[in-house]
Design a protein around this motif. Structure first.
Motif: not given
Length: 362
Positions: A2-3, A23-24, A32-33, A49-52
């Protein structure tokens, strides 16, 4: 995991009020979202939105590379009469003007504008699509032909150094930390028998024969956003591995993915083959854009590069399987081994068709 999406997006310069996220996509590396924002009396607006993945990338160097390339492309697109907001990625800065946000747990996040009214393909639908995809990646090369590659960080050192990938595989075989080598004997034997492929490009890279160019380094079909009506490229995405490299890497990797008659996760190997019609169409599109800037050696190795990049990808899948799936995302224990076998079956078919592939390039 969860974020706190709202807590993250509040750190960026975005329009409207946050509604929700989902989620995407289907990428292997980053999380990726799609995030949705409501604007007064207007339709909601989406962002990516992406977490690298900081286990793989240095976020600062990565985002500086992308910023340099997209800024350069926006100027080129303007000169060509295109739409810079649609024809390349647009980075949304943080409220303090940075290219990404680092949260309290050292997670690094970035946001792009969402490019609407586009689709992606997981496999080449027909020859027209393949020709358009080839032209798109060729045009990307052409647009960046005068960009100084020395400005870019080598974001993953030796990313396409096939010799080093081979050495890493041998180390994984010898270590066998997960006791998986026995179950992969067929794939290991296949990989070791083709060691001769490793140095064909790397021995000449950086010379006049195979010069360094600004390359995408992940030219899969699904990294192009496509206009669903015309079938033509709108925007090339996933610029994480843009760095100095060889045009052969881009050409070969795109055909590894796009000319395979099956997805790289397909376990029924009877469905895996190299489609010469799709390859021909891609090659026509690609060379229509860059045929006049390639060296003779680059042209001579275009067909072989498809085998090389498939081999490199296959040994990477195999090494990751032996090491316990530490790089590529997997859905089950044998996922990476299945991917490796898929790639190796594709190589066998390409090897049998190599002379025809050379004739097509010629």
């Amino acid at each position: 995991m969860s974020i706190d999406v709202l807590g993250i997006v509040n750190n960026f310069k975005l329009e409207g009020d946050f509604i929700y996220s989902e989620v995407y996509g289907c990428g292997h590396i980053n999380d990726t979202y799609a995030v949705y924002f409501k604007r007064d009396n207007e339709a909601p607006i989406r962002y990516i939105l992406q977490r690298i993945n900081t286990q793989i990338f240095d976020a600062k160097e990565l985002m500086e590379n992308i910023c340099l390339v997209t800024d350069y492309l926006k100027d080129k697109i303007k000169e060509e009469g295109g739409d810079p907001a649609r024809n390349t990625l647009t980075i949304i800065p943080t409220v303090d003007g940075k290219l990404y946000y680092e949260d309290s747990e050292h997670g690094c996040w970035r946001i792009y504008k969402f490019i609407e009214d586009t689709i992606t393909y997981q496999s080449a639908a027909d020859e027209t699509v393949s020709r358009n995809v080839g032209a798109a990646f060729g045009h990307f090369q052409k647009q960046l032909a005068d960009f100084d590659a020395k400005k870019l960080f080598e974001i993953i050192p030796n990313f396409h150094n096939t010799r080093m990938r081979f050495d890493a595989l041998k180390k994984a075989i010898d270590s066998d930390v997960k006791d998986r080598a026995e179950s992969a004997k067929d794939a290991i034997s296949f990989a070791l028998e083709r060691e001769k492929y490793c140095d064909v490009v790397t021995d000449k890279l950086g010379t006049k024969e195979i010069p360094f160019r600004v390359t995408h380094n992940d030219t899969k079909l699904n990294n192009i956003l496509i206009d669903p009506d015309t079938g033509k490229s709108v925007c090339i995405i996933d610029l994480d591995t843009v760095m100095p490299g060889s045009v052969l890497y881009d050409f070969g990797d795109s055909n590894r993915f796009g000319s395979n008659t099956a997805l790289e996760d397909e376990t029924d190997l009877s469905k895996v083959s190299f489609d010469l019609k799709i390859f021909k169409a891609f090659t026509e599109g690609f060379l229509s854009e860059v045929g006049d800037i390639l060296t003779d050696t680059e042209k001579e190795l275009l067909a072989f590069s498809c085998i090389l990049m498939t081999y490199e990808c296959g040994i990477r899948f195999l090494a990751d399987y032996l090491e316990g799936d530490v790089y590529f995302k997997t859905s089950h224990d044998t996922h990476n081994l299945e991917r490796a076998r898929n790639q190796f079956k594709l190589i066998e078919d390409m090897e049998s068709k190599l002379e025809e592939m050379k004739e097509i390039v010629g």
